[in-house]
Design a protein around this motif. Structure first.
Motif, PDB file in Angstrom:
ATOM      1  N   SER A  39       0.833  -1.203   0.000  1.00  0.00           N
ATOM      2  CA  SER A  39       0.000   0.000   0.000  1.00  0.00           C
ATOM      3  C   SER A  39       0.867   1.252   0.000  1.00  0.00           C
ATOM      4  O   SER A  39       0.614   2.201  -0.752  1.00  0.00           O
ATOM      5  N   LEU A  40       1.906   1.256   0.831  1.00  0.00           N
ATOM      6  CA  LEU A  40       2.800   2.416   0.882  1.00  0.00           C
ATOM      7  C   LEU A  40       3.464   2.629  -0.474  1.00  0.00           C
ATOM      8  O   LEU A  40       3.544   3.751  -0.979  1.00  0.00           O
ATOM      9  N   PHE A  41       3.906   1.532  -1.073  1.00  0.00           N
ATOM     10  CA  PHE A  41       4.568   1.573  -2.384  1.00  0.00           C
ATOM     11  C   PHE A  41       3.645   2.202  -3.433  1.00  0.00           C
ATOM     12  O   PHE A  41       4.053   3.074  -4.193  1.00  0.00           O
ATOM     13  N   ALA A  42       2.368   1.769  -3.435  1.00  0.00           N
ATOM     14  CA  ALA A  42       1.413   2.286  -4.424  1.00  0.00           C
ATOM     15  C   ALA A  42       1.248   3.794  -4.284  1.00  0.00           C
ATOM     16  O   ALA A  42       1.260   4.531  -5.276  1.00  0.00           O
ATOM     17  N   HIS A  43       1.104   4.275  -3.066  1.00  0.00           N
ATOM     18  CA  HIS A  43       0.903   5.703  -2.852  1.00  0.00           C
ATOM     19  C   HIS A  43       2.162   6.500  -3.137  1.00  0.00           C
ATOM     20  O   HIS A  43       2.100   7.618  -3.637  1.00  0.00           O
ATOM     21  N   GLN A  44       3.312   5.893  -2.837  1.00  0.00           N
ATOM     22  CA  GLN A  44       4.570   6.610  -3.058  1.00  0.00           C
ATOM     23  C   GLN A  44       4.868   6.740  -4.544  1.00  0.00           C
ATOM     24  O   GLN A  44       5.251   7.789  -5.023  1.00  0.00           O
ATOM     25  N   GLN A  45       4.648   5.640  -5.301  1.00  0.00           N
ATOM     26  CA  GLN A  45       4.941   5.645  -6.734  1.00  0.00           C
ATOM     27  C   GLN A  45       3.835   6.327  -7.539  1.00  0.00           C
ATOM     28  O   GLN A  45       4.058   6.723  -8.664  1.00  0.00           O
ATOM     29  N   ALA A  46       2.619   6.383  -6.974  1.00  0.00           N
ATOM     30  CA  ALA A  46       1.435   6.905  -7.651  1.00  0.00           C
ATOM     31  C   ALA A  46       1.055   6.055  -8.866  1.00  0.00           C
ATOM     32  O   ALA A  46       0.171   6.403  -9.630  1.00  0.00           O
TER      33      ALA A  46
END
Lengths: 257, 319
Positions: free
Chosen positions: B221-228
């Motif tokens: 989840s963090l990865f998705a939000h960070q990478q957009a």
């Protein structure tokens, strides 16, 4: 009433009968030995007593509760602990941690309380450490407290298994060949350790090939051969029993082909 | 507490790095990726290094978390936080229902089954295009915001992801050095002896599998939000293998080793870019020689070397 009562126990693997219609009772507080020639079914019996194998027939009652149908960890919960013929050490852990695993059933901390290091966990950790140190001291392993299990000699590991089992504070301790592979000095130490354990009121069920040791520490002895009971009684009676002598020394051997 | 000594060093390093090198590409960009990888490696190590249960499908759970966040925030307009929670619940349910039967297997068979699990999750991400955007991926994922504090700069992402890493490491260290952690290690040492000490090996295995999956999902989840932006490539079989490599490279059954493995495997390709065409070749050679000379892993191997030197020093001092 005996602490452990076995009735009509049978187990076969494929067509081979390992245990056939076996009856015996282990009185509380005694050292009870099971002996018999190689392949007589001793280890099979042990594995049934602690829930690893389930027998084909019969009953095993411990403290008047049926053991059959329970998994090993559930049998352990009833107050049965054991050591293994071929060492089953946690070689990836220190001596202290090995023995602390023995305290598993005497502590309750769940994973979330452990993860957050809640006060209950801190208290339990201290308690487990105390119990483990007691068991280590009892088995004379204080010199090895911080050692890693994979760096220890065989004789020490044998005692470490006992320390781990004792840390669970069992009512019944099953010992599978504790003196196998030990030299004379170590065997003597093992003899006095078994006596000490019995002295604390723990009932000991012993499987052992060293007859000197067995005759010395046992209150009663059960002799099995081909999975059935050959004789049972105090050591003196067993030593002079002609059937036992025949089974061990051969006499006229009849091979069942 | 003694088992947290190394942890304080880690906290100090995490705090000091951005203070000394603000706006440094290797700290706030590559460093964030390394921290994310470290979260995954630490969770996989819990399962693999400590409990001795190999998983070649860990990237699958990372993917479930990432896609849950991506789909729910972009297609259904959810707030990122409940979306993250939904991802965790979904991962938990998947890991629990599949973990029980899969973890009855041992060794190579367990490796095969988890490999299959990871591949199936990856194929689902590619094939359910109407939801996931298929191989093209899914973009426009909003950033996180915490009580009005939007995570919209590299340094802020560093703060968030490194904080999560430190929290995960703290929790894992506490678990390892407690009753539940000893149960995990006992499982690795001897299953039959663990059972005889009263440890329910079936529930313990399932439990650690679910826990590792949940941590991976959170990282996703963090990865998705960070990478957009997310695409199935990030959650492929190859990434699962990379995670296993991180754990083995750092040293099994060492949380710091897993972190070290993650940092090395993230930075090495960045540093080897100068070799251009030979990059992958040199990368492979470095990995091979590390495993030949320090087979127990970099961190664990160095720890042992250090201890040996220290005891020899003290012996010489005493003589």
């Amino acid at each position: 009433m005996a602490l452990l009562e076995v009735h009509g126990l049978s187990k076969s693997f494929g067509g081979v009968t390992a245990i056939a219609d076996l009856d015996f009772g282990v009185p509380e507080g005694q050292v009870y030995s099971v002996i018999g020639p190689n392949g007589a079914g001793k280890t099979t019996l042990f594995n049934m007593l602690c829930g690893i194998y389930s027998p084909d027939e019969g009953s095993i009652r411990f403290l008047d509760r049926e053991i059959i149908g329970r998994l090993p960890h559930q049998v352990a919960e009833l107050g049965v602990s054991r050591t293994f013929q071929n060492l089953q050490m946690f070689f990836n852990m220190s001596v202290l941690d090995n023995v602390k695993v023995g305290c598993h059933l005497r502590t309750r901390g769940r994973i979330w309380s452990n993860a957050l290091r809640l006060p209950g966990t801190r208290r339990e950790e201290k308690q487990a450490e105390r119990w483990a140190r007691e068991a280590i001291l009892f088995c004379g392993l204080d010199d090895y407290l911080e050692s890693h299990a994979d760096a220890l000699p065989y004789g020490v590991l044998k005692r470490l298994e006992i320390a781990r089992a004792l840390a669970a504070s069992p009512r019944l301790l099953l010992m599978d060949e504790p003196a196998a592979g030990l030299n004379d000095t170590e065997t003597k130490q093992m003899r006095s350790l078994i006596r000490q354990i019995s002295g604390t009121g723990i009932t000991v069920l012993l499987v052992e090939h060293n007859m000197g040791l067995v005759m010395d520490v046992s209150d009663r002895i059960l002799v099995i051969d081909y999975g059935s009971r050959l004789a049972e009684g105090p050591p003196e009676a067993i030593q002079n029993d002609p059937r036992v002598i025949e089974a061990y020394l051969g006499g006229e051997i009849e091979y069942a082909v | 507490m003694s088992h947290l000594r190394g942890f304080y060093l880690l906290v100090a390093a995490a705090l000091l790095l951005p203070l000394i090198f603000p706006d440094n590409y290797y700290v706030t960009v590559v460093g964030v990726t390394a921290a994310l990888h470290a979260i995954l490696a630490v969770s996989l190590n819990l399962l693999m290094g400590y409990a001795g249960q190999i998983s070649l499908g860990h990237a699958g759970f990372f993917g479930i978390g990432a896609y849950a966040s991506a789909i729910l925030t972009t297609r259904y307009g959810w707030n990122p936080w409940p979306a993250m929670l939904f991802g965790l619940v979904l991962t938990g349910v998947v890991a629990f229902t599949l973990g029980r039967p899969i973890l009855r297997l041992k060794g190579h068979y367990l490796a095969m089954a988890t490999l299959g699990l990871g591949i199936i999750i990856n194929i689902l991400l590619v094939q359910t295009g109407s939801l996931t955007g298929g191989p093209d991926g899914l973009g426009g994922i909003p950033t996180l915001s915490l009580f009005g504090w939007a995570v919209d700069s590299d340094l802020r992402w560093y703060t968030v992801i490194v904080s999560v890493l430190l929290a995960v490491v703290w929790l894992v260290l506490n678990i390892i050095n407690s009753r539940s952690g000893r149960a995990l290690r006992a499982l690795h040492g001897s299953e039959v002896a663990a059972e005889m000490m009263g440890i329910n090996t079936t529930t313990t295995k399932t439990g650690v599998f679910v826990l590792a999956a949940l941590i991976a999902s959170l990282a996703g989840s963090l990865f998705a939000h960070q990478q957009a932006f997310v695409s199935p490539d990030s959650f492929s079989f190859f990434f699962s293998i990379e995670l296993v490599t991180m754990v083995v490279l750092g040293g099994m059954a060492s949380t710091y080793g897993a972190i070290m493995g993650a940092i090395i495997l993230t930075f090495l390709p960045e540093l080897l870019v100068v070799f251009e065409d030979f990059e992958v070749l040199i990368f492979g050679a470095i990995l091979m020689s590390m495993m030949i000379f320090l087979p127990q892993g970099l961190f664990v191997g160095m720890q042992k070397l250090w201890r040996r030197v220290a005891t020899e020093e003290s012996r010489r001092g005493a003589a």
